[in-house]
Scaffold this active site. Sequence first.
Site, PDB file in Angstrom:
ATOM      1  N   GLU A  90       0.823  -1.199   0.000  1.00 42.59           N
ATOM      2  CA  GLU A  90       0.000   0.000   0.000  1.00 42.59           C
ATOM      3  C   GLU A  90       0.861   1.254   0.000  1.00 42.59           C
ATOM      4  O   GLU A  90       1.976   1.253   0.508  1.00 42.59           O
ATOM      5  CB  GLU A  90      -0.905  -0.004   1.235  1.00 42.59           C
ATOM      6  CG  GLU A  90      -1.981  -1.052   1.110  1.00 42.59           C
ATOM      7  CD  GLU A  90      -2.827  -1.187   2.363  1.00 42.59           C
ATOM      8  OE1 GLU A  90      -4.045  -1.257   2.220  1.00 42.59           O
ATOM      9  OE2 GLU A  90      -2.274  -1.220   3.458  1.00 42.59           O
ATOM     10  N   CYS A 121       3.469   8.301   1.503  1.00 45.26           N
ATOM     11  CA  CYS A 121       3.991   7.278   2.403  1.00 45.26           C
ATOM     12  C   CYS A 121       4.062   5.960   1.628  1.00 45.26           C
ATOM     13  O   CYS A 121       3.038   5.469   1.155  1.00 45.26           O
ATOM     14  CB  CYS A 121       3.053   7.165   3.610  1.00 45.26           C
ATOM     15  SG  CYS A 121       3.497   5.847   4.747  1.00 45.26           S
ATOM     16  N   CYS A 128       6.058  -7.411   7.148  1.00 41.81           N
ATOM     17  CA  CYS A 128       7.222  -6.969   7.927  1.00 41.81           C
ATOM     18  C   CYS A 128       7.582  -8.062   8.918  1.00 41.81           C
ATOM     19  O   CYS A 128       6.711  -8.712   9.485  1.00 41.81           O
ATOM     20  CB  CYS A 128       6.917  -5.675   8.674  1.00 41.81           C
ATOM     21  SG  CYS A 128       8.344  -5.036   9.602  1.00 41.81           S
ATOM     22  N   CYS A 132       6.129  -5.803  15.569  1.00 48.53           N
ATOM     23  CA  CYS A 132       5.643  -4.862  16.595  1.00 48.53           C
ATOM     24  C   CYS A 132       4.158  -5.153  16.835  1.00 48.53           C
ATOM     25  O   CYS A 132       3.380  -5.236  15.880  1.00 48.53           O
ATOM     26  CB  CYS A 132       5.848  -3.423  16.140  1.00 48.53           C
ATOM     27  SG  CYS A 132       7.562  -3.073  15.696  1.00 48.53           S
ATOM     28  N   CYS A 135       1.142  -2.950  15.409  1.00 47.43           N
ATOM     29  CA  CYS A 135       1.174  -2.568  13.991  1.00 47.43           C
ATOM     30  C   CYS A 135       0.528  -3.644  13.121  1.00 47.43           C
ATOM     31  O   CYS A 135       0.866  -4.821  13.222  1.00 47.43           O
ATOM     32  CB  CYS A 135       2.624  -2.348  13.579  1.00 47.43           C
ATOM     33  SG  CYS A 135       2.860  -2.176  11.798  1.00 47.43           S
ATOM     34  N   CYS A 352      -0.775   5.400  10.294  1.00 44.52           N
ATOM     35  CA  CYS A 352       0.445   4.656  10.593  1.00 44.52           C
ATOM     36  C   CYS A 352       0.088   3.327  11.219  1.00 44.52           C
ATOM     37  O   CYS A 352      -0.714   3.260  12.135  1.00 44.52           O
ATOM     38  CB  CYS A 352       1.295   5.406  11.617  1.00 44.52           C
ATOM     39  SG  CYS A 352       1.771   7.014  11.090  1.00 44.52           S
TER      40      CYS A 352
HETATM   41  N1  SAH Z   1       9.087  -0.130   9.927  1.00 46.60           N
HETATM   42  C1  SAH Z   1       9.349   1.239  10.085  1.00 46.60           C
HETATM   43  C2  SAH Z   1       8.517   2.115   9.196  1.00 46.60           C
HETATM   44  C3  SAH Z   1       7.080   1.722   9.003  1.00 46.60           C
HETATM   45  S1  SAH Z   1       6.020   1.929  10.384  1.00 46.60           S
HETATM   46  C4  SAH Z   1       9.189   1.624  11.544  1.00 46.60           C
HETATM   47  O1  SAH Z   1       8.656   0.855  12.309  1.00 46.60           O
HETATM   48  O2  SAH Z   1       9.644   2.700  11.900  1.00 46.60           O
HETATM   49  C5  SAH Z   1       5.814   3.716  10.427  1.00 46.60           C
HETATM   50  C6  SAH Z   1       5.527   4.259  11.814  1.00 46.60           C
HETATM   51  O3  SAH Z   1       4.220   3.901  12.249  1.00 46.60           O
HETATM   52  C7  SAH Z   1       6.478   3.739  12.887  1.00 46.60           C
HETATM   53  O4  SAH Z   1       6.892   4.788  13.714  1.00 46.60           O
HETATM   54  C8  SAH Z   1       5.609   2.792  13.641  1.00 46.60           C
HETATM   55  O5  SAH Z   1       6.089   2.548  14.937  1.00 46.60           O
HETATM   56  C9  SAH Z   1       4.290   3.497  13.591  1.00 46.60           C
HETATM   57  N2  SAH Z   1       3.142   2.674  13.917  1.00 46.60           N
HETATM   58  C10 SAH Z   1       2.991   1.359  13.705  1.00 46.60           C
HETATM   59  N3  SAH Z   1       1.773   0.957  14.133  1.00 46.60           N
HETATM   60  C11 SAH Z   1       1.148   2.060  14.605  1.00 46.60           C
HETATM   61  C12 SAH Z   1      -0.140   2.293  15.156  1.00 46.60           C
HETATM   62  N4  SAH Z   1      -1.026   1.316  15.288  1.00 46.60           N
HETATM   63  N5  SAH Z   1      -0.458   3.543  15.531  1.00 46.60           N
HETATM   64  C13 SAH Z   1       0.435   4.562  15.369  1.00 46.60           C
HETATM   65  N6  SAH Z   1       1.652   4.408  14.847  1.00 46.60           N
HETATM   66  C14 SAH Z   1       2.019   3.168  14.476  1.00 46.60           C
HETATM   67 FE1  SF4 Z   2       7.381  -3.437  10.900  1.00 43.04          FE
HETATM   68 FE2  SF4 Z   2       5.186  -2.229  11.744  1.00 43.04          FE
HETATM   69 FE3  SF4 Z   2       7.205  -2.610  13.432  1.00 43.04          FE
HETATM   70 FE4  SF4 Z   2       7.452  -0.817  11.448  1.00 43.04          FE
HETATM   71  S1  SF4 Z   2       6.014  -0.733  13.176  1.00 43.04           S
HETATM   72  S2  SF4 Z   2       8.935  -2.377  12.083  1.00 43.04           S
HETATM   73  S3  SF4 Z   2       6.229  -1.850   9.854  1.00 43.04           S
HETATM   74  S4  SF4 Z   2       6.007  -4.225  12.473  1.00 43.04           S
END
Ligand code: SAH
Ligand code: SF4
Length: 362
Positions: A90, A121, A128, A132, A135, A352
């Site tokens: 996406e 974005c 991934c 996390c 996410c 995000c």
């Molecule tokens: N993998 C990279 C970039 C993609 S995620 C990273 O983790 O930095 C982009 C941003 O969205 C990151 O800062 C991540 O921690 C944040 N993010 C992920 N899930 C989220 C959520 N549910 N609410 C708000 N931010 C979130």
């Molecule tokens: Fe991967 Fe989501 Fe963690 Fe970014 S926030 S590293 S996209 S699992």
Amino acid sequence: MLIYDLDFPALTELFKSWNEPAYRAKQVWQGLYQHYYDSAEQFTNLPNSLRAKLAEQFTFTPFKVKVFQDSSDGSTRKTLFELPDKNLIEAVLMRYGDPADNPQITPSSTGRGAKNRRTLCISTQAGCAMGCVFCATGQMGFKRNLSSGEIVAQVMYYARLLHKEDLTVTNVVLMGMGEPFHNYDHTMAAIDRLNDADGYNFGARRFTISTVGLVPQIRRFADEKRQVNLAISLHAADDEARVEMMPVNKRYKIEEVLEACSYYVMKTSRRVTFEWALINGVNDTPEVAKKLAARLRGLMCHVNAIPLNPTAGYSGKATDRARALIFKETLEQAGIPCTIRMRRGIDIQAGCGQLAGAQSSS
Ligand code: SAH
Ligand code: SF4
């Protein structure tokens, strides 16, 4: 082969091997990156035979548009692309503050200094591997790395779309699906290709890479002294809390991440951004803010806090505005600048961490 996978020297080499004059490579390069062509027929400055050869040897679009959605206020568009192997990725376009772009947005609703930005974005991986818990991409697991051309093509897709409105992309954030530093080489190659002065000419400073905190890559990035902005997803001020949210913290502890950040600042004289998803009662208390400020003291940085976006696999709730402001003030009183980011595109799951690449999530 995807034409966006080639950099200019490779394209030049190829044309040489076809016994074509060198200026042909330049014509193709400019066609792709300055005129946004996405089919061989559009290269009307090339002889027919060469156009036919291009069409035969290359693909010009690596994905099909599976679906796109606009947020109810019209400011955000999410596009779901299907790759040839059926993986989904996406990319989200966010328009800020230009009423001419979008009559439904008023400047006052977009905040100070937000005028006329069109931030894109993009994804660097399908899925991934970092897991996390908050996410949606992490919840779906890792599918594969994107090629540099697949990363480039997301930008060119939106650039083409905006070009029809006489507009351009102003910023690119590598914050879509995937961990850019887990696909380091392809990600940097994509940035370099888009940065090429004779091509798309997109300034390095207009890119922001966000990483979960892969320490060796942060150091490598620092050594390369790139002008690209760096953001680190921190989300917690101590290892016990962070490891619960981000499994990567088992491997790289906060201290190591922060040391790598200091190294980056030392090497580049550039400020680091820390991203912080505010989760009610988890990481949004004044105590946490104080602890965070103490850890960041002396580092040239700022904190970008955003209330958590909801995802199916995580029960944490977003911090409300009042608590978010207290968090910000606590940090700032301790000398750490902080901005609270607006949530965008929540109604289309384009915020995000909401990019799961499944239509059912939309
Ligand atoms: N993998 C990279 C970039 C993609 S995620 C990273 O983790 O930095 C982009 C941003 O969205 C990151 O800062 C991540 O921690 C944040 N993010 C992920 N899930 C989220 C959520 N549910 N609410 C708000 N931010 C979130
Ligand atoms: Fe991967 Fe989501 Fe963690 Fe970014 S926030 S590293 S996209 S699992």
